[in-house]
Design a protein around this motif. Structure first.
Motif, PDB file in Angstrom:
ATOM      1  N   THR A 162      -7.911 -13.822   4.131  1.00  0.00           N
ATOM      2  CA  THR A 162      -6.965 -14.659   4.883  1.00  0.00           C
ATOM      3  C   THR A 162      -7.615 -15.909   5.455  1.00  0.00           C
ATOM      4  O   THR A 162      -6.991 -16.643   6.205  1.00  0.00           O
ATOM      5  CB  THR A 162      -6.351 -13.855   6.049  1.00  0.00           C
ATOM      6  OG1 THR A 162      -7.423 -13.395   6.871  1.00  0.00           O
ATOM      7  CG2 THR A 162      -5.540 -12.672   5.547  1.00  0.00           C
ATOM      8  N   GLU A 163      -8.869 -16.129   5.135  1.00  0.00           N
ATOM      9  CA  GLU A 163      -9.535 -17.315   5.702  1.00  0.00           C
ATOM     10  C   GLU A 163     -10.299 -18.049   4.614  1.00  0.00           C
ATOM     11  O   GLU A 163     -11.002 -17.441   3.807  1.00  0.00           O
ATOM     12  CB  GLU A 163     -10.500 -16.871   6.804  1.00  0.00           C
ATOM     13  CG  GLU A 163     -11.129 -18.033   7.556  1.00  0.00           C
ATOM     14  CD  GLU A 163     -11.844 -17.560   8.818  1.00  0.00           C
ATOM     15  OE1 GLU A 163     -11.226 -16.829   9.620  1.00  0.00           O
ATOM     16  OE2 GLU A 163     -13.016 -17.920   8.979  1.00  0.00           O
ATOM     17  N   ARG A 179     -13.047 -24.628   8.104  1.00  0.00           N
ATOM     18  CA  ARG A 179     -12.339 -23.358   7.897  1.00  0.00           C
ATOM     19  C   ARG A 179     -10.843 -23.579   8.039  1.00  0.00           C
ATOM     20  O   ARG A 179     -10.398 -24.430   8.799  1.00  0.00           O
ATOM     21  CB  ARG A 179     -12.801 -22.315   8.911  1.00  0.00           C
ATOM     22  CG  ARG A 179     -14.286 -21.972   8.757  1.00  0.00           C
ATOM     23  CD  ARG A 179     -14.514 -20.495   8.925  1.00  0.00           C
ATOM     24  NE  ARG A 179     -15.929 -20.186   8.727  1.00  0.00           N
ATOM     25  CZ  ARG A 179     -16.371 -19.036   8.244  1.00  0.00           C
ATOM     26  NH1 ARG A 179     -15.514 -18.071   7.926  1.00  0.00           N
ATOM     27  NH2 ARG A 179     -17.661 -18.810   8.096  1.00  0.00           N
ATOM     28  N   HIS A 180     -10.078 -22.789   7.311  1.00  0.00           N
ATOM     29  CA  HIS A 180      -8.615 -22.897   7.335  1.00  0.00           C
ATOM     30  C   HIS A 180      -8.032 -21.492   7.229  1.00  0.00           C
ATOM     31  O   HIS A 180      -8.623 -20.618   6.592  1.00  0.00           O
ATOM     32  CB  HIS A 180      -8.074 -23.681   6.127  1.00  0.00           C
ATOM     33  CG  HIS A 180      -8.949 -24.803   5.663  1.00  0.00           C
ATOM     34  ND1 HIS A 180      -8.706 -26.116   5.965  1.00  0.00           N
ATOM     35  CD2 HIS A 180     -10.088 -24.802   4.917  1.00  0.00           C
ATOM     36  CE1 HIS A 180      -9.655 -26.877   5.425  1.00  0.00           C
ATOM     37  NE2 HIS A 180     -10.496 -26.105   4.786  1.00  0.00           N
ATOM     38  N   ALA A 181      -6.828 -21.319   7.780  1.00  0.00           N
ATOM     39  CA  ALA A 181      -6.124 -20.062   7.545  1.00  0.00           C
ATOM     40  C   ALA A 181      -5.610 -20.079   6.105  1.00  0.00           C
ATOM     41  O   ALA A 181      -5.115 -21.102   5.625  1.00  0.00           O
ATOM     42  CB  ALA A 181      -4.956 -19.938   8.513  1.00  0.00           C
ATOM     43  N   PRO A 209     -11.019 -12.410   7.877  1.00  0.00           N
ATOM     44  CA  PRO A 209     -11.119 -13.337   9.009  1.00  0.00           C
ATOM     45  C   PRO A 209     -12.517 -13.344   9.630  1.00  0.00           C
ATOM     46  O   PRO A 209     -13.093 -12.295   9.882  1.00  0.00           O
ATOM     47  CB  PRO A 209     -10.090 -12.784  10.010  1.00  0.00           C
ATOM     48  CG  PRO A 209      -9.177 -11.923   9.203  1.00  0.00           C
ATOM     49  CD  PRO A 209      -9.950 -11.429   8.024  1.00  0.00           C
TER      50      PRO A 209
END
Ligand code: DGJ
Length: 709
Positions: A162-163, A179-181, A209
Motif C-alpha cells: 500500500t505504499e 513516498r506515496h500512498a 506501510p
C-alpha cells in the motif's frame, strides 16, 4: 466449480513464482515473492482455485485475470500490456498461448493472434539470487506494417502493498526519495529525456506501510534501458495491483514491417523483507555477470574539479606527481583537451587533440602518468556536438532533429544521430584512433544534455530507441577492439544510471555533487540498484563546489569509501600533514575495497533523521565496516546506541573505532568507554541493541571496524 489449469512453480534464491496457464494460456503470476516450499500438483491447483475472484454485480461476466500480457479482449480494463494497430485496425489483440516451455526456474511462452497477425514471445527467469527477469518480444506476422504504441512487462503485487517509494532528482541532487500512498489508480513515472534522467527512479518500489531498509515486504522493478521509459504501479477497483515497465515510444517510433520484431528491454524485478534484502539480490545478480569488473577498483584522480578547463601541462604534471604520492592508481584527464575546447561552448565532435593547448599531443602528460605507475584515462562525450565545431559545420544532417528544426540547445550542444551509419562510423573511428595512438585504459563517457525533438534526418521519425541500440553497439565495438578498456557512464553526473548501460560499461558517475552530506542520500538510493564497485565516489576539496559547504577530510573520505573511490581536488600543493592524512584514507580504502566491493550493503532504519548508519558486511559475515554520520545536530545528546545489523546472530565480534580523533570531541565530554578498550558483542546484540556512538560535531562521521573473534 472445477477449472482446468496447469500451474507451474518456479523456484530459486529463496523466491517462488507460481504461474497459472489458464484459459488463453498466457501466464498469470499468482505469486511472486517468498519461497513456498515443495508444492504438489494438487496443492498448486488448489492455489490457482484459491486465487480466483468471484464475479460481482455491475461487472463483466468473466472477471479478467492479471496475466503477464493483460489484454482488453479478456475483459481486462486496466492498462494493457500491448497497444498498437495497423492504421487503426486490430487495435485490440487477442493473443492465445501456443507453446509454454519451462525449467525449474524459468518459463517462456509464445502467444499468437491469427487475426491481428501478431506473435508475442515472453520469457521469465529466476536467477540464483532470486531476481526475476522478464521481457517480451512482439513480431509482425502480417503483410502490412504494424505501428507499435506500447509493449510493457506486467508483474503482480501482493494485496498488502500500500505504499510506494520512488526517487526524483535534478543535476547535483539525484535520487531524492519520495513516498506515496498506493491507492486505487495509477502512479506513473515517465522519462522523456533520451536518457533515464537525473530525476529517474531507478527502481519503483511498492510495499507494506512504512517498509524500510531492515524490514517490511517490498517489491520493485527496474527497466534495464538507457532511453525513454515508463514505470508504473496500478491498482484496480476489481483487486489486481501490479507493476509495469517498458520503453516509452514516441508516435511512429517503432513501425514493424512484415516479419519484423520489437523486444522490450529486460525488466529486473526483486523483492525482499526490507530494501537491504531486495537490493542484495540485485547486487548478487550483477556480481555474477561475465562482464562484471572483478579487479580491485583503482583509486582514481579526476582532473575536473581540480583544474576544469585550465589544461596546463605543468599544472597537470604536478597534479599527477601528487596523485602518485598519495596512492592514486588511475589518472583521468577530464573535459578540455580536444580541438577548440577552451570552455563548454565549442569543440564537441572534433575528437582530436587541441594543437594549441597540447602542441606535443597528450604524450608528455601520459608518459608522466604511466611513468609514475598510474593508468591514464580520458574524458569524451561522443554523442554530443557543439554547433561551433567542424563536425556540425560539415554534417548538419547528422544532428538529431524534428521536421527540419534543430532542438532547443542544452549546454550549447546538440546530439549526434548515432543511428546514422556515417555518423556512427565517424565517431567509432575517431575514438578508435585515440585509443590506438595513446595508451588509454579508461574512458569517462559523458552525456550532458537531455534529448528533445530527437528525430533522424534520414527517416524523419523519432530516433531515441535506435540511438540507444547504436550506443550499446559502439561501446561494445570499442571494447572488442581494445580488450581491457574500461568505460565510465557519466551524464551530467548521474542522469544515465541503469542496468542497460552497465552491461556495456564498468561504472557510473553517481553525481556531480560530491558534498558528502548530499552524497549520503544520493549514494544510499543509487546503491539500491548499483553496488559500490560500480559507483564513482570522489573526495572533493575542503569546500564543495556545488554547495559551498566545508567539510573535514574524514567526512569527505569516509563517504567516498562507499563506492569506487577517487579524488577530484587540486592536491598538488597540499601540506605534508594533509597529504599524509589523505594517504591514510586511501590506504584504508585499499585495505577494505574487497569488502566494500563484494559484501552486502546495509542501511539502518534509525528514527533520528540526523543519524545515518550504513555499512558493508562480508558475505561470510566474518567482518564489516560501518560508518555513523552525524548529518545534522540531534535532539538527543548523546544520540544513544547505534545498531549494526547484518552480522551473524551468534558470532562474537570485536568493534573498534577507526578514526579515533573524534571520540570526546568538543566541550565537556568524557572519553567513550568502549572506544578506549574495545568490546566484544554478538551479532544479535549489535543488530538489536547496539552500542553508544561517539559524540560528533554535525557533518562529521566515525568509522567502525567489526571483526569476528
Ligand atoms: C559533466 C560531468 O558530470 C562532470 O564530471 C564533468 O566531466 C563535466 N561534464 C565536463 O564537462
Amino acid at each position: 466449480m472445477h477449472h482446468d489449469s496447469t500451474v507451474i512453480h518456479l523456484r530459486a534464491g529463496g523466491t517462488s513464482v507460481i504461474v497459472d496457464l489458464h484459459d488463453d494460456g498466457v501466464p498469470e503470476i499468482l505469486h511472486w515473492g517468498a519461497d513456498q516450499g515443495d508444492l504438489s500438483p494438487h496443492e498448486l491447483s488448489d492455489i490457482a482455485r484459491a486465487t480466483r475472484a468471484q464475479r460481482v454485480s455491475g461487472g463483466l461476466d468473466r472477471p479478467a485475470r492479471l496475466t503477464v500480457l493483460p489484454q482488453e479482449s479478456t475483459g481486462w480494463q486496466g492498462t494493457p500490456g500491448l497497444t498498437g494497430s495497423r492504421s487503426g485496425q486490430v487495435f485490440s489483440p487477442a493473443l492465445r498461448a501456443t507453446e509454454v516451455v519451462h525449467t525449474p526456474s524459468s518459463l517462456s511462452f509464445d502467444a499468437v493472434d491469427e487475426t491481428a497477425r501478431l506473435r508475442v514471445h515472453g520469457t521469465l527467469a529466476l536467477d540464483p539470487a532470486g531476481v526475476l527477469s522478464h521481457s517480451l518480444t512482439v513480431t509482425n506476422t502480417g503483410d502490412d506494417d504494424y505501428d507499435l504504441v506500447d509493449l510493457c512487462v506486467t508483474l503482480p503485487l501482493p494485496a498488502g502493498a500500500t505504499e510506494i517509494l520512488d526517487t526524483t532528482g535534478r543535476h547535483l541532487r539525484e535520487r531524492s526519495p519520495q513516498r506515496h500512498a498506493f491507492t486505487l489508480g495509477r502512479h506513473q513515472r515517465d522519462s522523456r529525456k533520451g536518457r533515464p534522467g537525473a530525476d529517474a527512479t531507478l527502481l519503483l518500489f511498492v510495499g507494506t506501510p512504512g517498509f524500510g531498509f531492515e524490514r517490511g515486504l517490498v517489491h520493485a522493478v527496474h527497466l534495464a534501458f538507457s532511453g525513454n521509459q515508463r514505470v508504473a504501479a496500478e491498482k484496480l477497483v476489481t483487486g489486481p495491483a501490479f507493476l509495469q515497465a517498458g520503453e516509452l515510444l514516441a508516435a511512429g517510433e517503432i513501425r514493424l514491417a512484415p516479419g519484423a520484431s520489437y523486444s522490450t528491454p529486460t525488466v529486473i524485478a526483486s523483492w525482499g523483507d526490507g530494501l537491504t534484502e531486495l537490493s542484495a539480490r540485485i547486487h548478487t545478480r550483477l556480481r555474477a555477470r561475465r562482464v562484471h569488473p572483478r579487479s580491485p577498483r583503482p583509486v582514481t584522480l579526476n582532473t575536473w574539479e581540480a583544474v576544469y578547463f585550465d589544461h596546463d601541462l605543468g599544472r597537470l604534471t604536478a597534479l599527477a606527481e601528487a596523485a602518485a604520492r598519495v596512492g592514486v592508481e588511475r589518472y583521468v584527464l577530464d573535459d578540455g583537451w580536444f580541438h577548440g575546447r577552451r570552455d563548454d561552448t565549442a569543440g564537441l565532435g572534433d575528437w582530436r587533440v587541441d594543437a594549441d593547448v597540447w602542441p606535443d599531443g597528450l604524450s608528455p602528460l601520459i608518459d608522466t602518468v604511466t611513468g609514475l605507475g598510474m593508468q591514464f584515462g580520458l574524458w569524451v562525450e561522443p554523442e554530443m556536438v557543439n554547433p561551433d565545431s567542424d563536425l556540425a559545420r560539415a554534417h548538419p544532417d547528422w544532428l538529431l532533429q524534428a521536421a527540419g528544426r534543430l532542438p532547443v540547445e542544452g549546454r550549447q550542444q546538440q546530439v549526434l544521430d548515432l543511428s546514422h551509419p556515417d555518423a556512427y562510423a565517424y565517431i567509432l573511428e575517431a575514438l578508435d584512433a585515440l585509443l590506438v595512438e595513446y595508451p588509454i585504459g579508461y574512458l569517462k563517457w559523458d552525456h550532458n544534455r537531455d534529448l528533445v525533438d530527437a528525430g533522424s534526418t534520414r527517416t524523419g521519425t523519432a530516433a531515441v530507441h535506435n540511438n540507444v541500440v547504436a550506443l550499446y553497439a559502439l561501446l561494445d565495438e570499442l571494447k572488442a577492439r581494445h580488450p581491457g578498456l574500461e568505460i565510465e557512464s557519466c551524464a551530467s553526473g548521474g542522469a544515465r544510471v541503469d542496468l542497460g548501460i552497465l552491461d556495456h560499461t564498468d561504472r557510473i558517475w553517481t553525481s556531480d555533487c560530491i558534498d558528502p552530506i548530499e552524497r549520503l542520500t544520493i549514494q544510499k538510493y543509487t546503491g539500491l540498484l548499483v553496488p559500490y564497485e560500480l559507483m564513482g565516489a570522489h573526495i572533493s576539496g575542503p569546500e564543495s563546489h556545488s554547495t559551498g559547504r566545508r567539510h573535514d577530510l574524514s567526512m569527505r573520505a569516509g563517504v567516498a569509501l562507499f563506492g569506487h573511490l577517487g579524488i577530484e581536488w587540486d592536491i598538488a600543493a597540499l601540506s605534508t600533514t594533509d597529504e599524509a592524512e589523505l594517504t591514510g584514507w586511501i590506504d584504508l580504502y585499499k585495505a577494505n575495497r574487497s569488502l566494500f566491493h563484494t559484501g552486502t550493503s546495509v542501511h539502518v532504519d534509525h528514527p533520528d533523521p540526523a543519524v545515518d548508519i550504513r555499512g558493508v558486511v562480508a558475505t561470510d559475515q566474518g567482518s564489516a565496516v560501518f560508518v555513523f554520520s552525524q548529518v545534522a545536530t540531534s535532539a538527543a545528546y548523546p544520540v544513544g546506541p547505534l545498531r549494526f545489523p547484518g552480522l551473524a546472530a551468534d558470532t562474537r565480534y570485536r568493534v573498534s573505532l577507526v578514526n579515533r580523533e573524534f571520540t570526546g570531541i568538543g566541550n565537556g565530554q568524557s572519553p567513550l568507554d568502549w572506544a578506549e578498550q574495545p568490546v566484544t558483542l554478538t551479532g544479535k546484540y549489535l543488530a538489536t541493541i547496539g552500542l553508544q556512538g561517539p559524540v560528533l560535531f554535525p557533518e562529521h562521521l566515525a568509522v567502525f571496524s567489526i571483526t569476528s573473534v
